[in-house]
Motif scaffolding. Structure first.
Motif, short mmCIF file in Angstrom:
data_model
loop_
_atom_site.label_atom_id
_atom_site.label_comp_id
_atom_site.label_asym_id
_atom_site.label_seq_id
_atom_site.Cartn_x
_atom_site.Cartn_y
_atom_site.Cartn_z
N TYR A 22 0.85 -1.18 0.00
CA TYR A 22 0.00 0.00 0.00
C TYR A 22 0.89 1.23 0.00
CZ TYR A 22 -3.90 3.13 0.84
OH TYR A 22 -4.85 4.14 0.70
N ASN A 23 0.71 2.08 -1.00
CA ASN A 23 1.48 3.31 -1.11
C ASN A 23 0.81 4.24 -2.12
OD1 ASN A 23 2.57 2.58 -3.84
ND2 ASN A 23 3.64 0.99 -2.66
N LEU A 24 1.42 5.37 -2.39
CA LEU A 24 0.84 6.35 -3.31
C LEU A 24 0.66 5.78 -4.72
CD1 LEU A 24 2.91 9.48 -2.25
CD2 LEU A 24 0.42 9.27 -2.07
N LEU A 25 1.44 4.76 -5.07
CA LEU A 25 1.38 4.17 -6.40
C LEU A 25 0.58 2.88 -6.44
CD1 LEU A 25 5.14 4.66 -7.36
CD2 LEU A 25 3.21 6.14 -7.98
N CYS A 26 0.12 2.44 -5.29
CA CYS A 26 -0.64 1.18 -5.20
C CYS A 26 -1.67 1.29 -4.08
CB CYS A 26 0.29 0.01 -4.94
SG CYS A 26 -0.57 -1.57 -4.70
N ARG A 27 -2.93 1.54 -4.48
CA ARG A 27 -4.01 1.67 -3.50
C ARG A 27 -5.08 0.60 -3.73
NH1 ARG A 27 -4.85 8.25 -3.51
NH2 ARG A 27 -6.63 7.69 -2.19
N LEU A 71 9.37 6.23 -4.76
CA LEU A 71 8.72 7.48 -4.39
C LEU A 71 9.69 8.54 -3.87
CD1 LEU A 71 5.44 6.04 -2.90
CD2 LEU A 71 5.60 7.62 -4.83
N SER A 72 10.94 8.16 -3.63
CA SER A 72 11.95 9.16 -3.29
C SER A 72 12.36 9.96 -4.52
CB SER A 72 13.20 8.49 -2.71
OG SER A 72 13.89 7.77 -3.72
N GLY A 73 12.07 9.40 -5.71
CA GLY A 73 12.45 10.05 -6.96
C GLY A 73 13.85 9.73 -7.43
N SER A 78 8.68 11.86 3.33
CA SER A 78 7.71 12.29 4.34
C SER A 78 6.29 12.21 3.80
CB SER A 78 8.00 13.72 4.80
OG SER A 78 9.23 13.78 5.50
N LEU A 79 6.11 12.66 2.56
CA LEU A 79 4.78 12.61 1.96
C LEU A 79 4.32 11.16 1.82
CD1 LEU A 79 2.64 14.52 0.49
CD2 LEU A 79 3.61 13.58 -1.62
N ALA A 80 5.20 10.28 1.35
CA ALA A 80 4.83 8.89 1.13
C ALA A 80 4.47 8.17 2.42
CB ALA A 80 5.99 8.16 0.42
N ILE A 81 5.28 8.34 3.44
CA ILE A 81 5.02 7.67 4.72
C ILE A 81 3.79 8.24 5.39
CG2 ILE A 81 5.92 7.21 7.03
CD1 ILE A 81 7.32 5.59 4.87
N ALA A 82 3.65 9.56 5.41
CA ALA A 82 2.51 10.19 6.06
C ALA A 82 1.21 9.77 5.39
CB ALA A 82 2.65 11.71 6.02
N PHE A 83 1.23 9.64 4.05
CA PHE A 83 0.03 9.21 3.34
C PHE A 83 -0.43 7.83 3.80
CE2 PHE A 83 -1.61 6.49 -0.09
CZ PHE A 83 -2.82 7.12 -0.31
N VAL A 84 0.50 6.91 3.94
CA VAL A 84 0.15 5.55 4.37
C VAL A 84 -0.40 5.56 5.79
CG1 VAL A 84 1.10 3.27 4.93
CG2 VAL A 84 1.76 4.41 2.81
N LEU A 85 0.22 6.33 6.66
CA LEU A 85 -0.15 6.28 8.08
C LEU A 85 -1.48 6.97 8.40
CD1 LEU A 85 3.31 6.77 9.82
CD2 LEU A 85 2.01 4.66 9.55
N ILE A 86 -1.99 7.81 7.48
CA ILE A 86 -3.29 8.42 7.77
C ILE A 86 -4.45 7.48 7.44
CG2 ILE A 86 -2.49 10.80 7.47
CD1 ILE A 86 -3.91 10.79 4.72
N GLU A 126 15.14 9.17 8.34
CA GLU A 126 14.23 9.98 7.53
C GLU A 126 12.81 9.46 7.62
OE1 GLU A 126 14.25 11.95 3.08
OE2 GLU A 126 14.88 9.87 3.27
N VAL A 127 12.66 8.13 7.61
CA VAL A 127 11.34 7.53 7.74
C VAL A 127 10.76 7.80 9.13
CG1 VAL A 127 10.06 5.35 7.77
CG2 VAL A 127 11.76 5.76 5.99
N VAL A 128 11.58 7.68 10.15
CA VAL A 128 11.13 7.94 11.52
C VAL A 128 10.62 9.37 11.65
CG1 VAL A 128 11.86 8.18 13.92
CG2 VAL A 128 12.55 6.16 12.59
#
Length: 357
Positions: free
Chosen positions: A211-216, A244-246, A301-309, A328-330
């Motif tokens: 589950y991530n921004l590219l797979c929902r 997703l880090s680019g 930050s955007l990728a991790i925060a999206f999953v955790l919400i 960085e993830v923490v």
């Protein structure tokens, strides 16, 4: 700020970040692995995820090292067992990994119980907190496949037998809870339905899917099952294998030691899902990176925060090969997305839905 916690079961509290250990023993040496585990533990991460087949890419020579390194770290650091939540997985049927119980050809009771005993030895522990079936013992589209083809179904072990074996391991104290991974709505509901009719059968409490921004894809059916049945999602690959880090779309194609570069041509499961030549994938990643920049966040930050919400996510299962990546993830787990940010994310998703299914 310490990593927040989630009550996965009445007596099982896990950190909302779970350190996935599938690089330990391949990309990471023993000293490097210990430094990563030290940093995770010091940051308040108590949840470690592994599998009997790890590290990846899977090889006969390295199989089981990830679990072994965790066990060695716990002994070396004298970590109290009740301070760590250990999750691991039994390998599903595979015609390629012949070094793991001959394939394994199936997930019958003998295979499951043997796998549990072997994992306990490598982890140097008396019990596993969460034991998961890595992928189903039946045909399902996985790792980049999306369409179900009934002609590919093969003979499989009855779920009753799988649950019975897992129940015996729970009764003997070898495992505490059970979960599924890479599962479908049908599979989750079938396990739950059968467990209701087997006396003292353990209940599934988690499903570990991508589950991530590219797979929902989780939101298209499986989320409803999990919501009504009180099953938590352990979201793996929240950074989409680092895409997703680019970094893979930067000049030169990213660092040479990044996983998709280091193992190019050797990691079929990853490359089938995360196809870097996919123009839709690249366009989506660029848009998400632009959103992060607009709001002063790192792409991670955007990728991790999206999953955790997500209201059904208990923990994000992330990987890191360097301590700075882990930190960085923490830091990202304490970022909160505004309604404006989520609206922009959803616009990108509408344009490029699930390029990495």
């Amino acid at each position: 700020m310490a990593v927040p916690m989630f009550l996965l079961a009445p007596d099982l509290s896990v950190s909302r970040l779970c350190f996935g250990t599938m690089t330990l023993g391949e990309q990471n040496t023993v000293p490097q692995s210990f430094r990563l585990l030290d940093a995770a533990f010091e940051a308040g991460i108590n949840f470690l995820d592994s599998a009997e087949m790890y590290p990846v890419p899977q090889r006969r020579e390295t199989q089981g090292r990830s679990e072994e390194y965790i066990g060695r770290w716990m002994r070396a650091r004298n970590v109290p067992r009740d301070r760590i939540v250990l999750a691991t997985k039994v390998t599903g049927p595979s015609g390629q990994m012949t070094w793991i119980r001959g394939g394994p050809k199936s997930l019958d009771a003998n295979n499951i119980l043997e796998a549990i005993n072997d994992s306990l030895l490598r982890l140097s522990t008396d019990y596993i907190d969460l034991y998961q079936i890595h992928w189903p013992d039946r045909y399902v589209p996985m790792f980049g496949e999306t369409d179900y083809d009934p002609r590919q179904q093969y003979g499989s072990v009855a779920i009753e037998e799988q649950l019975d074996a897992l129940g015996k391991a729970v009764d003997s104290g070898k495992i505490r809870y059970i979960g599924l991974s890479n599962e479908t709505p049908y599979g989750v509901m079938k396990f739950l339905h059968i467990s209701n009719y087997i006396q003292s059968s353990p209940k599934i409490i988690t499903v570990q899917n991508s589950y991530n921004l590219l797979c929902r894809n989780f939101d298209c059916g499986l989320a409803e099952c999990c919501h009504h049945e009180s099953i938590s999602l352990l979201a793996y690959s929240p950074m989409a294998m680092g895409i997703l880090s680019g970094k893979y779309f930067s000049a030169g194609g990213g660092p040479s030691d990044a996983r998709m570069n280091l193992f190019q041509g050797r990691y079929s499961e990853g490359e089938s899902r995360y196809n870097l030549s996919n123009v839709t994938l690249k366009a989506a990643v660029e848009d998400y990176i632009n959103i992060a920049r607009k709001f002063g966040l790192s792409p991670a930050s955007l990728a991790i925060a999206f999953v955790l919400i997500h209201p059904l996510v208990a923990s994000a299962v992330f990987g890191a090969t360097k301590v700075w990546q882990l930190r960085e993830v923490v830091e990202a787990c304490n970022v909160h997305l505004s309604s404006e940010m989520t609206a922009e994310i959803n616009k990108v998703h509408a344009r490029y839905p699930n390029p990495c299914p």
